[in-house]
Structure formats: structure tokens, C-alpha cells
Design an enzyme around this catalytic site. Structure first.
Site, mmCIF file in Angstrom:
data_model
loop_
_atom_site.group_PDB
_atom_site.id
_atom_site.type_symbol
_atom_site.label_atom_id
_atom_site.label_comp_id
_atom_site.label_asym_id
_atom_site.label_seq_id
_atom_site.Cartn_x
_atom_site.Cartn_y
_atom_site.Cartn_z
ATOM 1 N N SER A 113 62.788 21.802 107.366
ATOM 2 C CA SER A 113 62.515 21.471 106.577
ATOM 3 C C SER A 113 62.153 22.418 105.089
ATOM 4 O O SER A 113 62.926 23.436 104.954
ATOM 5 C CB SER A 113 61.326 20.335 105.949
ATOM 6 O OG SER A 113 61.188 19.801 104.553
ATOM 7 N N ASP A 238 68.324 10.768 106.715
ATOM 8 C CA ASP A 238 67.952 11.161 105.911
ATOM 9 C C ASP A 238 66.606 10.998 104.833
ATOM 10 O O ASP A 238 67.795 11.968 103.397
ATOM 11 C CB ASP A 238 67.251 12.965 106.396
ATOM 12 C CG ASP A 238 66.403 13.911 106.292
ATOM 13 O OD1 ASP A 238 65.015 13.071 105.612
ATOM 14 O OD2 ASP A 238 66.192 14.899 106.584
ATOM 15 N N HIS A 265 63.294 12.220 109.415
ATOM 16 C CA HIS A 265 63.212 14.463 108.904
ATOM 17 C C HIS A 265 63.184 14.729 109.466
ATOM 18 O O HIS A 265 62.760 16.452 109.533
ATOM 19 C CB HIS A 265 62.635 14.112 108.307
ATOM 20 C CG HIS A 265 62.799 15.589 106.684
ATOM 21 N ND1 HIS A 265 63.617 16.047 106.329
ATOM 22 C CD2 HIS A 265 61.481 16.025 106.231
ATOM 23 C CE1 HIS A 265 63.606 16.923 105.566
ATOM 24 N NE2 HIS A 265 61.995 17.508 105.844
#
Length: 286
Positions: A113, A238, A265
Site C-alpha cells: 500500500s 481491490d 487489499h
């Protein structure tokens, strides 16, 4: 297992070395540096490190905003430095410092991320410290614009940040379900519970400051500056980072693209065996 003694005011703390050459200086062993994302800590890698550490040296750590850092006292009692961490630059500097302090480079860097973009920025500053970048569920920009679809409208981000500021615990509880996805499968429930514990355990002021840095950032210009070889890794679906963002990054960086056959995610919590399979495939090309 080796543990890095925390340094005062360091943003990357409690680093640990697993497997490979944890106890010596064998330069032939690939060093994989795993960096968690928002709401996580280094324990999010626990499902994949046992397999990866059989043949590689693995290094994990906690960002200073994590619940784990706050619980252990790494964050001390001082207010979170929202100004310092208002962008990814400070995190990139901390990452470079960590690699230098532990004499790790050049590393295969896996950033989940937000940490994916942190790794990109750090690699532009010090390309000699990085052998390959693996960007797992990363995005250079979350806001939509006329010429770019990041996945979030400005009004949605404003509401998200408002909820973090005014009702953090309730927001974190609900947001964890959005991040993990996967309906009501046993794996999804377990992954949601684990991610929710890390997210709700963050200090609210840290969650807000880093949330602003993430959701209001625009790091698209960085992508073309990255010279280190890179692989973008994305799941089938996602809610935080749409597939077209991964494809955009692939094009801008001339990177490889690997798709993990699962939703959500946090595939390293949802489908760790599939993530290890993808990582080993990447490592075989490095």
C-alpha cells in the site's frame, strides 16, 4: 532472529531479521525488506515469512504510526509529529536510514500500500540501496481527476478524513471490512479481525495525519523517476486500489505486473500461499 535497537525519534523501529543470513554476512543471500502499510505492523507478514525465510534473509519492521510501535512505547508519549509525516518524504528518509543502519542494501523491497510509494521515493534518492521493488496494492494517487481515476472522489476522501477525526474507532471498525473484502469466508473473517486490531490500535492523531498523507497525496511524477527494476502486484478486486491504477503504474514505470488470484487489499493476510507463489516467481527473475 536479530533485533535492531530502536533509535530515538526513528520512524522505522523494531526491525527483525529472519532466516537466510540472520547470523552472518553471507552476501550471496537475497535480502527481502518487507514494509507494512497503513493500519498494519510487521506481524501482517507472519503468514508468509516462514516460507520466504527458508531460502532468503527477511527483514521486517514497524512504522512509528503503527499500533505495535505505540504499544511497545517506541512512539513514546510525545504527540505524533503530523507535520513531519505530512508526506511520504519523511518515511522515505527513514527507510533509507534503516537500510544504511543495518547494512542491508541492495535489497528486494516489498512495500504494501503506502509503503510501495515510500519505496519508490527512497529508491530515487538512493537507487544503490535497492535491487528490485515489489509494489503490493500501491497507488500514486487515490483521488479522481479529469485525466486520472484513482478510485476516490474528493467528497469521499473528505468524509473519510472527517470520520477518522471525529469517530475514529467506529470508522476503523467499518473500514477494515472494506479493505479486506472477501465476503464472509473464514479467511476473510480472520483477516478482517487481524487488520481491524491493528487499525483500531493506532493513535487517532497518527491515523489522521498519515491518512491525510495517503489519501491527499499525488506521487504520479515519481513513477517515471524510478530506475530500479519493479514489479507491481495487484489482486483481482481491490476496493482501495483499482486494477486500472496498477496498470497505470505498470505503464509509467515499464514494470512487470503480477495478479494475485484473490480479492481485497491485504492478500498476504487473505491468501498468503498465493502471495508467496507470486513473490517466488518475482525473485526467480531478480
Amino acid at each position: 532472529m536479530g533485533v535492531l535497537e530502536k533509535a530515538p525519534a526513528a520512524g522505522a523501529v523494531n526491525a527483525r531479521v529472519l532466516g537466510g543470513s540472520a547470523g552472518d554476512d553471507d552476501n550471496t543471500t537475497t535480502t527481502i525488506l518487507l514494509a507494512h502499510g497503513y493500519g498494519g505492523d510487521q506481524s501482517v507478514w507472519d503468514y508468509i515469512t516462514p516460507q520466504l525465510s527458508e531460502s532468503h534473509r527477511i527483514v521486517t519492521f514497524d512504522w512509528i504510526f503503527s499500533a505495535a510501535a505505540a504499544t511497545r512505547g517506541d512512539a513514546d508519549d510525545a504527540p505524533f509529529d503530523a507535520e513531519k509525516y505530512s508526506s511520504y518524504e519523511a518515511f522515505a528518509d527513514e527507510l533509507v536510514s534503516l537500510i544504511e543502519r543495518m547494512d542491508l542494501g541492495p535489497v528486494v523491497f516489498v512495500g504494501h500500500s503506502m509503503s510501495g510509494m515510500v519505496g519508490c521515493i527512497a529508491s530515487v534518492k538512493r537507487p544503490d540501496l535497492f535491487r528490485h521493488l515489489v509494489l503490493l496494492g500501491s497507488s500514486p494517487r487515490y483521488l479522481n481527476s479529469e485525466d486520472y481515476k484513482g478510485g476516490f472522489e474528493e467528497s469521499e476522501v473528505k468524509t473519510l478524513l472527517h470520520n477518522i477525526e471525529t469517530n475514529f474507532k467506529a470508522w476503523a471498525h467499518d473500514f477494515a471490512s472494506v479493505v479486506v473484502a472477501g465476503a464472509h469466508s473464514a479467511a476473510a473473517v480472520a483477516a478482517t479481525d487481524r487488520y481491524r486490531a491493528g487499525l483500531t490500535g493506532m493513535r487517532p492523531e497518527a491515523a489522521l495525519a498519515v491518512g491525510r498523507a495517503i489519501f491527499l497525496s499525488d506521487n504520479r511524477a515519481v513513477l517515471g523517476l524510478v530506475e530500479v527494476p519493479c514489479t507491481v502486484v495487484q489482486t483481482n478486486a481491490d476496493a482501495v486500489v483499482p486494477m486500472h491504477v496498477a496498470e497505470y503504474m505498470q505503464g509509467e514505470m515499464k514494470a512487470a505486473l503480477e495478479v494475485v488470484d484473490c480479492e481485497g487489499h491485504v492478500p498476504h493476510l487473505m491468501a498468503p500461499d498465493l502471495v508467496v507463489e507470486v513473490f517466488e516467481r518475482i525473485l526467480g527473475r531478480v
